[in-house]
Structure formats: structure tokens, C-alpha cells
Design a protein around this motif. Structure first.
Motif, PDB file in Angstrom:
ATOM      1  N   MET A   1      12.993  27.883  -5.172  1.00 43.06           N
ATOM      2  CA  MET A   1      12.585  26.434  -4.629  1.00 43.06           C
ATOM      3  C   MET A   1      12.150  25.411  -5.558  1.00 43.06           C
ATOM      4  SD  MET A   1      10.057  27.035  -1.363  1.00 43.06           S
ATOM      5  CE  MET A   1       9.749  29.119  -1.198  1.00 43.06           C
ATOM      6  N   ASP A   2      12.492  24.206  -5.386  1.00 46.32           N
ATOM      7  CA  ASP A   2      12.441  23.074  -6.268  1.00 46.32           C
ATOM      8  C   ASP A   2      10.814  22.615  -6.238  1.00 46.32           C
ATOM      9  OD1 ASP A   2      15.018  23.072  -6.822  1.00 46.32           O
ATOM     10  OD2 ASP A   2      15.425  20.919  -6.219  1.00 46.32           O
ATOM     11  N   LYS A   3      10.328  22.366  -7.419  1.00 46.08           N
ATOM     12  CA  LYS A   3       9.031  21.673  -7.704  1.00 46.08           C
ATOM     13  C   LYS A   3       8.987  20.551  -8.250  1.00 46.08           C
ATOM     14  CE  LYS A   3       7.475  25.170 -11.055  1.00 46.08           C
ATOM     15  NZ  LYS A   3       6.971  26.430 -11.059  1.00 46.08           N
ATOM     16  N   LEU A   4       8.027  19.628  -8.215  1.00 47.16           N
ATOM     17  CA  LEU A   4       7.937  18.489  -9.150  1.00 47.16           C
ATOM     18  C   LEU A   4       6.612  18.688  -9.984  1.00 47.16           C
ATOM     19  CD1 LEU A   4       8.403  15.467  -6.757  1.00 47.16           C
ATOM     20  CD2 LEU A   4      10.135  16.297  -7.925  1.00 47.16           C
ATOM     21  N   ILE A   5       6.910  18.322 -11.277  1.00 48.83           N
ATOM     22  CA  ILE A   5       5.824  18.369 -12.039  1.00 48.83           C
ATOM     23  C   ILE A   5       5.410  16.643 -12.508  1.00 48.83           C
ATOM     24  CG2 ILE A   5       5.030  19.270 -14.637  1.00 48.83           C
ATOM     25  CD1 ILE A   5       6.004  21.499 -13.277  1.00 48.83           C
ATOM     26  N   ILE A   6       4.186  16.545 -12.298  1.00 50.75           N
ATOM     27  CA  ILE A   6       3.790  15.044 -12.443  1.00 50.75           C
ATOM     28  C   ILE A   6       2.769  14.925 -13.603  1.00 50.75           C
ATOM     29  CG2 ILE A   6       2.942  13.022 -11.144  1.00 50.75           C
ATOM     30  CD1 ILE A   6       3.794  14.508  -8.467  1.00 50.75           C
ATOM     31  N   GLN A   7       2.838  14.112 -14.565  1.00 48.54           N
ATOM     32  CA  GLN A   7       1.798  13.680 -15.403  1.00 48.54           C
ATOM     33  C   GLN A   7       1.468  12.428 -14.916  1.00 48.54           C
ATOM     34  OE1 GLN A   7       1.064  15.561 -17.722  1.00 48.54           O
ATOM     35  NE2 GLN A   7       2.807  16.860 -17.597  1.00 48.54           N
ATOM     36  N   GLY A   8       0.024  12.492 -14.605  1.00 50.57           N
ATOM     37  CA  GLY A   8      -0.797  11.245 -13.743  1.00 50.57           C
ATOM     38  C   GLY A   8      -0.861  10.351 -14.915  1.00 50.57           C
ATOM     39  N   GLY A   9      -1.276   8.895 -14.490  1.00 52.99           N
ATOM     40  CA  GLY A   9      -1.654   8.046 -15.348  1.00 52.99           C
ATOM     41  C   GLY A   9      -1.047   6.624 -15.545  1.00 52.99           C
ATOM     42  N   ALA A  10       0.132   6.890 -15.254  1.00 52.74           N
ATOM     43  CA  ALA A  10       1.222   5.504 -15.765  1.00 52.74           C
ATOM     44  C   ALA A  10       1.056   4.434 -14.345  1.00 52.74           C
ATOM     45  CB  ALA A  10       2.678   5.944 -15.544  1.00 52.74           C
ATOM     46  N   LYS A  11       1.011   3.280 -14.924  1.00 52.08           N
ATOM     47  CA  LYS A  11       0.804   1.999 -13.762  1.00 52.08           C
ATOM     48  C   LYS A  11       2.253   1.949 -13.483  1.00 52.08           C
ATOM     49  CE  LYS A  11      -3.073  -0.415 -15.628  1.00 52.08           C
ATOM     50  NZ  LYS A  11      -4.074  -0.007 -14.491  1.00 52.08           N
ATOM     51  N   LEU A  12       2.953   2.198 -12.260  1.00 51.40           N
ATOM     52  CA  LEU A  12       4.168   1.805 -11.915  1.00 51.40           C
ATOM     53  C   LEU A  12       4.514   0.344 -11.921  1.00 51.40           C
ATOM     54  CD1 LEU A  12       4.617   4.475  -9.276  1.00 51.40           C
ATOM     55  CD2 LEU A  12       4.705   4.712 -11.564  1.00 51.40           C
ATOM     56  N   LYS A  13       5.495  -0.104 -12.485  1.00 52.67           N
ATOM     57  CA  LYS A  13       6.229  -1.256 -12.690  1.00 52.67           C
ATOM     58  C   LYS A  13       7.545  -1.252 -12.337  1.00 52.67           C
ATOM     59  CE  LYS A  13       2.468  -3.501 -15.648  1.00 52.67           C
ATOM     60  NZ  LYS A  13       1.557  -2.937 -14.783  1.00 52.67           N
ATOM     61  N   GLY A  14       7.894  -2.565 -11.804  1.00 47.85           N
ATOM     62  CA  GLY A  14       9.378  -3.056 -11.703  1.00 47.85           C
ATOM     63  C   GLY A  14       9.746  -3.216 -10.165  1.00 47.85           C
ATOM     64  N   SER A  15      11.030  -2.817  -9.900  1.00 48.04           N
ATOM     65  CA  SER A  15      11.323  -3.181  -8.375  1.00 48.04           C
ATOM     66  C   SER A  15      12.226  -2.022  -7.928  1.00 48.04           C
ATOM     67  CB  SER A  15      12.308  -4.592  -8.405  1.00 48.04           C
ATOM     68  OG  SER A  15      13.517  -4.391  -9.110  1.00 48.04           O
ATOM     69  N   VAL A  16      12.415  -1.781  -6.632  1.00 48.02           N
ATOM     70  CA  VAL A  16      12.928  -0.842  -5.988  1.00 48.02           C
ATOM     71  C   VAL A  16      13.801  -1.138  -4.934  1.00 48.02           C
ATOM     72  CG1 VAL A  16      11.151   0.016  -4.734  1.00 48.02           C
ATOM     73  CG2 VAL A  16      12.882   1.566  -5.350  1.00 48.02           C
ATOM     74  N   LYS A  17      15.071  -0.658  -4.432  1.00 46.35           N
ATOM     75  CA  LYS A  17      15.721  -0.862  -3.443  1.00 46.35           C
ATOM     76  C   LYS A  17      15.453   0.372  -2.431  1.00 46.35           C
ATOM     77  CE  LYS A  17      19.818  -3.600  -5.125  1.00 46.35           C
ATOM     78  NZ  LYS A  17      18.930  -4.919  -4.665  1.00 46.35           N
ATOM     79  N   ILE A  18      15.296  -0.127  -1.292  1.00 48.64           N
ATOM     80  CA  ILE A  18      14.868   0.959  -0.004  1.00 48.64           C
ATOM     81  C   ILE A  18      16.059   1.643   0.404  1.00 48.64           C
ATOM     82  CG2 ILE A  18      13.528   1.248   2.110  1.00 48.64           C
ATOM     83  CD1 ILE A  18      11.827   1.045  -0.495  1.00 48.64           C
ATOM     84  N   SER A  19      15.961   2.831   0.729  1.00 45.74           N
ATOM     85  CA  SER A  19      16.980   3.317   1.476  1.00 45.74           C
ATOM     86  C   SER A  19      17.492   3.118   3.000  1.00 45.74           C
ATOM     87  CB  SER A  19      17.088   4.874   1.181  1.00 45.74           C
ATOM     88  OG  SER A  19      17.253   4.936  -0.295  1.00 45.74           O
ATOM     89  N   GLY A  20      18.414   3.636   3.635  1.00 46.55           N
ATOM     90  CA  GLY A  20      18.582   3.422   4.763  1.00 46.55           C
ATOM     91  C   GLY A  20      17.614   4.461   5.626  1.00 46.55           C
ATOM     92  N   ALA A  21      17.136   3.952   6.832  1.00 48.37           N
ATOM     93  CA  ALA A  21      15.974   4.940   7.477  1.00 48.37           C
ATOM     94  C   ALA A  21      16.524   6.161   8.132  1.00 48.37           C
ATOM     95  CB  ALA A  21      15.242   3.864   8.602  1.00 48.37           C
TER      96      ALA A  21
END
Ligand code: EPZ
Length: 416
Positions: A1-21
Motif C-alpha cells: 500500500m502506498d504511503k506519503l512521507i512529508i517533511q514539514g515546514g515549507a511555506k507553500l507558494k505559487g499557483s495551482v489548477k483545480i481538477s474536475g469535481a
């Protein structure tokens, strides 16, 4: 089963296109049952639930090709049935009940069985179909419904139901006479489905309000439609900006769809700059302020954003109270957030969150779709490394959320 490894702390910046609902795509795919021929749906999100619906339609006799412009083609013989082994993986399969009954005069749909977030019965769907003349009996875990031709009726939903409104609206398009839905769900996904049905030749007024009128017609025709943006994905990413003190421009989604969330984020200290009806920017503060939230049907605060907002409140300055009024068991993320150092007390349908200075990364486990998003958001702000396990829950409803967050500066690795 997949898992995500996240290193915390970054301030997110930029722009993102939203997918269909996802929650607009699923009813629209089911609606294709209503009209023979080739339908084309644009902007279907490539998520597990859409693949499941495609599999179900294939079983029924409608072949679906899932690429950018997804086509749904009727084959000759039909099987008006939704089998248990498909329905048990996705309860939204119940959305084929109304269309199959209206189009084929009969439908056999497995009851979905239990769900992590609540009992989620279908009594309001069935009561409405019976009011339209359907004969319904439940046996061996299946709903067996018969109706030579459904009759238009006055329907009042005892409480608001999104897929209930969608199921009955679809069934009513081919009924004999006019159907009025009172206390109908007002979600944008309901309105999007109505727009697609109208393109197919349905006569529908009032979608998006709590009173929808459908005048039945003899036949519908195939149509093309572009699915609306996923407001829950947009709200999830807005929460990511808020908790990391980042600045994210969200594109291709109408900020009106998540107005209740944006107002709460502003109350918590974020600035939300609305550029136009498809572009807005959320800027998180150095530290969020605690605010209270009560979930409600649209246009109230979406229950599907409750877990994500709670993650933000775990590190806010002060104590917040979150009341979940839609589902009876939608706090399973709280125990996982507590593993990250959050201070949360649950009392029935209310959670009390005392903000802490910092979360500490740990191993946590996703339990349902939006709970997994909540853990990802918390991991973005936690000190050190957070490992989110069982992220197949996340992949049911988010199209590459981890990739989108990485593009915004998050440190996330997907491990197979
Ligand atoms: C839709 O589920 C969404 N799913 C859910 O999103 C969302 O959380 C929910 O609406 C509420 O907004 C899709 O659109 C595919 P309801 P739905 O019928 O239609 C009770 C996600 O995360 N009820 O509006 O199943 C029910 O138990 C998912 O994408 C009855 O009692 O929700 C619940 O307590 C999770 N009898 C409340 O009403 C019925 O016949 C609202 O349910 C129907 C519903």
C-alpha cells in the motif's frame, strides 16, 4: 500500500489548477444511462472513484473510455444491475438507481453496506421513488425496483440529501408528468448535473435552489458536458496555504463554491484576494487564530472540508469548537491528529481543539477520503517527518494532490 512521507515546514507558494469535481462527475456519468448514444464528458478527474463508476457503467452496458475527453457509449444489451462487489467499494454507485429505473423500468442495486463516516442509509432515495410509483423491495442485500413508467410527484426530503436529490432529479427527467423536489440539496454539483441533463433535453428549473421542478419528457439525447471544478480540492489547498503561512493562487475554481470556508479562513487571519470568478489567492498568516465552525448543507460550511479545517485549528492560537452536523461519525481523523501532538477532545458530534505551538511528525493512518487530506495538511506544518499510511483513501477523490503540493514547494515523497 502506498504511503506519503512529508517533511514539514515549507511555506507553500505559487499557483495551482483545480481538477474536475469527483462529486459532479459521478452523477453526470450515471446520467449517461438516460440517453442512448455517445456522450462526452470533459475534465473528469482521474481518481479511483471515477474508475469504479466506469467499471459499473461497463457492467450495465455503457462502455466508458477515460481520457481527457471521456466518452460513454451505449452497447446493445443492458444489465440493469449494480452488483455488490462494485457497490461495496463505492456507495455513490447508488446514483445509477434512478437513471436505470427511469430508462429500463427496473433496477437491481446492491445496498452499499457500512461506511466509515456513518450509516448513510438510502431511505430518502427509496421513499421518493415509491412516491413516483416505483415498487421497491429489499432482499438478499439488494434493492429491487420496478416501475413501468415513473409518475411525476411532489417530493419533500425530510433532510437534505445530495445524491438523493441527484438520483430523483435524474429519474424524474423521463417520468410521466411534473416532479417538484422540496428541501432539495443546493450543492454546485447538483446544479452541474442539472445543466448536463438540460443539454440532454431535460426540462429542469430551480437547480441550485432548495426547490427543483422537473417536467418529464419521453426521451433524452446524448450530450457533451464539462464538469465543474472540485471545490473540495480547492478548499483543501486553501487550508494548506493557511496552515503553512504560504500564498497560493487557486485557478479554474469559482471562490463562491467555498465562500463559507474562505470567510472562516479570513476570520482565522488569512487574506483571501478574489481576482474573478475563477481565480483567487489565499495568504496564510504567521499564526492562525482559533475560530469555531459548524458544518451544514451548501452554502454552509462543507462537511467535506471539516477535517482539513480541523488540521489548521490544531496549531491555531486559542481554542476552537467544530460541530459536525451532517454525519454521525466523521471525527476519525482526530485520534490521528492527536498522534501528531494535537490537543483535541471529542464529545459526540462536537470536537474541541486547543491550539498547540507545534505538531511533531509521526506515523499516522488515513481512515477515509477527507481524513487523509487532513493528515497531509497537518504533516505540512509538523516538525520533522510525517508518514501518512493507507493513502488509497486519498487517491479515491484527489487527482495527484501530493504532486500539486510538491509543485507548490511541499516536501512530499510517495512510497509504494
Ligand atoms: C454526498 O454524499 C457526497 N458524495 C459526500 O462526499 C458529502 O460528504 C455529502 O454529500 C454531504 O455533502 C457524493 O456526492 C458522491 P447525503 P451523500 O445524502 O449524498 C443522511 C466525499 O468526501 N441520509 O447528502 O451520500 C446521511 O446519512 C463524500 O466526497 C439519510 O439519512 O450524502 C447523512 O447523514 C463523502 N437518508 C446526511 O443525510 C438518505 O436516504 C447527508 O447525506 C440519504 C442521506
Amino acid at each position: 500500500m502506498d504511503k506519503l512521507i512529508i517533511q514539514g515546514g515549507a511555506k507553500l507558494k505559487g499557483s495551482v489548477k483545480i481538477s474536475g469535481a469527483k462529486n459532479a462527475a459521478l452523477p453526470c456519468m450515471a446520467a449517461a444511462i438516460l440517453a442512448e448514444g455517445k456522450h462526452t464528458l470533459h475534465r473528469l478527474p482521474h481518481v479511483a472513484d471515477i474508475k469504479t463508476m466506469a467499471k459499473l457503467l461497463d457492467y450495465i452496458g455503457i462502455s466508458v473510455s477515460l481520457d481527457h475527453a471521456s466518452t460513454l457509449n451505449h452497447s446493445k444489451e443492458y444489465k440493469a444491475e449494480a452488483p455488490y462487489d462494485i457497490v461495496k467499494t463505492m456507495r455513490a454507485s447508488s446514483l445509477v438507481l434512478g437513471p436505470m429505473l427511469a430508462r429500463f423500468g427496473s433496477a437491481r442495486v446492491s445496498l452499499p453496506g457500512g461506511c466509515a463516516i456513518g450509516a448513510r442509509p438510502l431511505n430518502l432515495h427509496l421513499k421518493a421513488l415509491e412516491a413516483m410509483g416505483a415498487k421497491i423491495n429489499l432482499e438478499e442485500g439488494y434493492i429491487n425496483a420496478e416501475a413501468k413508467r415513473l409518475k411525476g410527484a411532489m417530493i419533500h426530503f425530510d433532510n437534505t440529501t445530495v445524491t438523493g436529490t441527484e438520483n430523483i432529479m435524474m429519474a424524474a427527467t423521463l417520468a410521466d408528468g411534473t416532479t417538484v423536489l422540496e428541501n432539495a440539496a443546493r450543492e454546485p454539483e447538483v446544479e452541474d448535473l442539472a445543466n448536463y441533463l438540460i443539454k440532454m433535453g431535460a426540462h429542469i428549473e430551480g437547480a441550485g435552489t432548495d426547490r427543483i421542478t422537473i417536467e418529464g419528457v419521453k426521451e433524452l439525447r446524448p450530450a457533451d458536458h464539462t464538469i465543474i471544478a472540485d471545490r473540495i480540492e480547492a478548499g483543501t489547498i486553501a487550508c494548506a496555504a493557511a496552515i503553512t503561512g504560504g500564498k497560493i493562487t487557486i485557478e479554474d475554481c469559482d471562490p463562491k463554491f467555498i465562500e463559507a470556508l474562505l470567510l472562516k479562513l479570513q476570520e482565522a487571519g488569512c487574506t483571501c484576494d478574489i481576482e474573478n470568478t475563477s481565480r483567487f489567492t489565499v495568504h496564510g498568516p504567521r499564526r492562525l487564530k482559533a475560530v469555531d465552525v459548524t458544518t451544514a448543507p451548501y452554502p454552509g460550511f462543507a462537511t467535506d472540508l471539516q477535517a482539513q479545517f480541523m488540521a489548521c485549528m490544531t496549531v491555531a492560537d486559542g481554542t476552537s469548537v467544530i460541530a459536525e452536523t451532517i454525519f454521525e461519525n466523521r471525527f476519525m481523523h482526530t485520534q490521528e491528529l492527536v498522534r501528531l501532538g494535537a490537543d483535541i477532545k471529542v464529545d459526540g458530534r462536537t470536537a474541541i481543539i486547543k491550539g498547540v505551538d507545534k505538531l511533531i511528525g509521526a506515523q499516522v493512518m488515513a481512515t477515509d477520503l477527507r481524513a487523509s487530506a487532513s493528515l497531509v495538511i497537518a504533516g505540512l506544518a509538523a516538525n520533522g517527518q510525517t508518514e501518512v499510511q493507507r493513502i488509497y483513501h486519498l487517491d479515491r477523490g484527489y487527482e495527484g494532490l501530493d504532486k500539486k503540493l510538491v509543485e507548490l514547494g511541499a516536501e512530499i515523497q510517495r512510497v509504494h
